[in-house]
Design an enzyme around this catalytic site. Structure first.
Site, mmCIF file in Angstrom:
data_model
loop_
_atom_site.group_PDB
_atom_site.id
_atom_site.type_symbol
_atom_site.label_atom_id
_atom_site.label_comp_id
_atom_site.label_asym_id
_atom_site.label_seq_id
_atom_site.Cartn_x
_atom_site.Cartn_y
_atom_site.Cartn_z
ATOM 1 N N HIS A 192 0.819 -1.212 0.000
ATOM 2 C CA HIS A 192 0.000 0.000 0.000
ATOM 3 C C HIS A 192 0.852 1.261 0.000
ATOM 4 O O HIS A 192 0.471 2.271 -0.566
ATOM 5 C CB HIS A 192 -0.968 -0.031 1.169
ATOM 6 N N ARG B 166 -20.560 20.828 -7.934
ATOM 7 C CA ARG B 166 -21.489 19.695 -7.938
ATOM 8 C C ARG B 166 -22.100 19.549 -6.554
ATOM 9 O O ARG B 166 -21.389 19.633 -5.545
ATOM 10 C CB ARG B 166 -20.711 18.427 -8.298
ATOM 11 N N GLU C 141 -23.879 10.122 -15.863
ATOM 12 C CA GLU C 141 -22.958 9.075 -15.406
ATOM 13 C C GLU C 141 -23.657 7.737 -15.225
ATOM 14 O O GLU C 141 -23.098 6.806 -14.638
ATOM 15 C CB GLU C 141 -22.191 9.508 -14.150
ATOM 16 N N ASN D 39 -16.115 8.073 -15.089
ATOM 17 C CA ASN D 39 -15.722 7.078 -14.078
ATOM 18 C C ASN D 39 -16.902 6.192 -13.734
ATOM 19 O O ASN D 39 -16.794 4.965 -13.680
ATOM 20 C CB ASN D 39 -15.242 7.758 -12.788
ATOM 21 N N ASP D 40 -18.037 6.818 -13.499
ATOM 22 C CA ASP D 40 -19.230 6.036 -13.171
ATOM 23 C C ASP D 40 -19.916 5.504 -14.419
ATOM 24 O O ASP D 40 -20.436 4.385 -14.409
ATOM 25 C CB ASP D 40 -20.210 6.890 -12.344
ATOM 26 N N CYS E 137 -15.913 15.073 -17.344
ATOM 27 C CA CYS E 137 -15.114 15.414 -16.161
ATOM 28 C C CYS E 137 -14.584 14.177 -15.455
ATOM 29 O O CYS E 137 -13.983 14.279 -14.383
ATOM 30 C CB CYS E 137 -15.918 16.285 -15.196
HETATM 31 C C1 PEP Z 1 -17.342 10.442 -12.588
HETATM 32 O O1 PEP Z 1 -18.107 9.579 -12.163
HETATM 33 O O2 PEP Z 1 -16.737 10.358 -13.680
HETATM 34 C C2 PEP Z 1 -17.096 11.657 -11.798
HETATM 35 C C3 PEP Z 1 -16.414 12.670 -12.282
HETATM 36 O O3 PEP Z 1 -17.548 11.681 -10.527
HETATM 37 P P1 PEP Z 1 -16.813 10.943 -9.295
HETATM 38 O O4 PEP Z 1 -15.503 10.379 -9.801
HETATM 39 O O5 PEP Z 1 -16.656 11.964 -8.250
HETATM 40 O O6 PEP Z 1 -17.799 9.877 -8.968
HETATM 41 MG MG MG Z 2 -19.381 9.972 -10.418
#
Ligand code: PEP
Ligand code: MG
Length: 549
Positions: free
Chosen positions: A187, A330, A429, A452-453, A500
């Site tokens: 880690h 956000r 997302e 990301n999501d 983003c």
């Molecule tokens: C995403 O989901 O891409 C995002 C920018 O939000 P977070 O990473 O904070 O969930």
């Molecule tokens: Mg997200």
């Protein structure tokens, strides 16, 4: 010159002086205890506080370097809850009528010996975690602070730094880590990579006390540590550093330039931040605004909910510092991988699919309104845009917009000033939001795609699970199709669309994202100029045809 060999775990080359961090050598006295029950209660209380401290370290690390790196502190909490160490300690207090400190250090030896006996690399590596947990509880018992204070820039030499030691060091003063033990996947190695600090691990003989304060060179690429480096080595390191600096300077020439593709489309190149402290990076790297301000930092690691005034002051500061540049804040995105103890949410079977983000805000309207009131009040100090996360339906957007309208009405009635120009947008997302983006686009002023999501939900692949690396594929045609659909629908409705998520910072994806129609890229501040270079080299069109979308 002496050369010590190890394994480079985080790349980079540096020159500096050594600072040896010794293992915790605090002497532990053995004392006889008369009231055994009271001593066990004292121990249990310390365990609870140590767990709370680990929760805070988790949240601090998650915000500073990401949730993946922070996960170790959750594992430590689970290891405490598993009871092997604490049960053993209680038995020792009970059976030998001894003080908790002594019993705990004996219990840690017993548990570590059991782990070593398994002869399994993974289990053996957990002895470092037992040591870390023990030290955490000991510092609560003794009231001492575990932090090592650094007064100058140094190369840290340690036997095997524990994750909490690593995260508690002032990273602006750490030039590199050199450890005697550890593995590339330990880690601490993960943390050093996330913090972008060079490290060489498994360096035998580095804990010689005589080395403290000596001149040293670290070259992680070469897996080497040089004690009293000769001139040739020093100049090699300096050349590597200069190459890095030159690249940085090359990027700096892009400051002040517009982010325009070869075909002439101007892209909004914005920055993602997690707190007010990140704003200096936004300015230094010439981001044109903030595309995502994760407001969670106001809630994470706090023992109580932030009130309206606290939030107002925080948003006001950010907007003032941004000096008229657009700032997308956000609303609360708590739940799943981002936990805030102050919200007292219950554990869930499937947190990523659970009660989180806008779902919490639409249920707990007081919580939501408090944040919206603070945001609107702050809006007169800059150019604010508000964005709602984790949207899956039209109904959610309509409810969020109507609560925002209620808040504006209330402020008006109270004679409190706010900007009439605050734009309202949503994050795309979830596949659901992308698929109905035609309807959603008519309700809001902008979209920001949270890749990301979006990737996680589209490909049913947990974004945190290291084993799913190849499945969690941002270039999967399903993901690209959803991005394109979102862009097309946004443009049809006359609104802009950004990305983003982390994908926005991947320069190998810039051309693709731009040709899918993305108008804004919002990335961590230190990626801004690299992405600008990529935008300048992109056509901004054409590849959706070659991708067959
Ligand atoms: C995403 O989901 O891409 C995002 C920018 O939000 P977070 O990473 O904070 O969930
Ligand atoms: Mg997200």
């Amino acid at each position: 010159m002496e050369i010590l060999q190890g394994t480079g775990a985080s790349q980079g080359a540096v020159l500096g002086r050594i600072k040896i961090i010794k293992e915790n050598t605090r002497g532990i006295e053995k004392r006889t205890i008369e009231n055994v029950a009271a001593e066990i209660a004292r121990f249990n209380k310390a365990v609870e506080i140590a767990k709370e401290n680990l929760g805070i370290l988790y949240e601090k690390t998650a915000l500073a370097v990401g949730e993946e790196a922070a996960e170790i502190f959750n594992i430590h909490i689970m290891m405490i809850d598993d009871g092997s160490l604490t049960d053993c300690c209680e038995s020792i207090i009970f059976e030998q009528s001894v003080n908790a400190e002594y019993a705990l250090s004996e219990a840690a030896k017993v548990v570590s010996a059991m782990l070593i006996e398994t002869n399994d690399d993974y289990m053996m590596a957990r002895t470092a975690d037992i040591e870390d947990i023990k030290n955490g509880i000991l510092s609560v018992l003794s009231g001492e602070d575990q932090k090592t204070q650094l007064t100058e820039n140094v190369i840290i030499f340690a036997h095997d730094l524990t994750p909490s030691q690593t995260i508690n060091l002032d990273k602006s003063k750490v030039l590199a880590f050199v450890t005697e033990r550890g593995s590339v996947n330990s880690h601490t190695a993960i943390l050093s990579r996330s913090m972008n600090i060079p490290s060489v691990i498994g360096v035998k003989g580095c804990m010689n006390e005589a080395l403290d304060g000596c001149e040293c060179a670290v070259d992680a690429e070469e897996n080497s540590v040089f004690i009293y480096p000769d001139e040739k080595t020093k100049s090699k390191i300096l050349i590597k550093q200069q190459q890095k600096i030159r690249r940085q300077e090359e990027l700096m020439t892009l400051k002040g330039k517009r982010s325009v593709t070869k075909s002439g489309k101007e892209i909004r190149l914005y920055a993602n931040i997690g707190g007010e402290d990140d704003i200096d990076g936004v300015t230094e790297n010439d981001a044109e605004g903030i595309g995502l301000f994760r407001s969670e930092f106001l809630y994470i690691g706090k023992s109580s909910l932030p009130d309206e005034e606290t939030q107002f002051q925080a948003y006001k500061k950010v907007l003032e510092k941004m000096n008229g540049k657009e700032t997308v804040i956000r609303t609360l995105d708590i739940g799943a991988d981002k936990q805030a103890n102050c919200l007292k949410l219950s554990r869930e079977e499937n947190p990523a699919l659970g009660y989180r983000a806008i779902r919490i805000c639409l249920e707990d309207t007081n919580l939501f309104k408090t944040q919206l009131r603070a945001l609107y009040r702050a809006s007169v100090f800059g150019r604010l845009l508000i964005m709602f996360p984790m949207i899956t339906s039209k109904d959610e957007v309509e409810k969020a917009l109507s609560i925002a309208e209620e808040v504006r009405q209330e402020l008006k009635n109270e004679g409190i000033e706010f900007s009439p120009d605050v734009k309202l947008g949503i994050m795309i997302e979830t596949p659901a939001a992308a698929l109905i983006s035609d309807e959603l686009a008519n309700l809001v002023d902008f979209f920001s795609i949270g890749t990301n999501d979006l990737i996680q939900y589209t490909l049913a692949a947990d974004r945190q699970n290291e084993k799913l690396g190849s499945i969690y594929n941002p270039m999967h045609p399903a993901v690209l199709k959803l991005i394109k659909l979102t862009c097309d629908n946004a443009h049809r409705a006359g609104i802009w669309v950004g990305v983003c998520g982390e994908l926005a910072a991947d320069t190998s994806a810039t051309q693709i994202l731009l040709s899918l129609g993305v108008d804004e890229l919002s990335v961590a501040p230190n990626f801004v100029l690299g992405v600008r270079e990529s935008i300048l080299n992109s056509n901004g069109e054409g590849c959706s045809i070659c991708l067959n979308l």
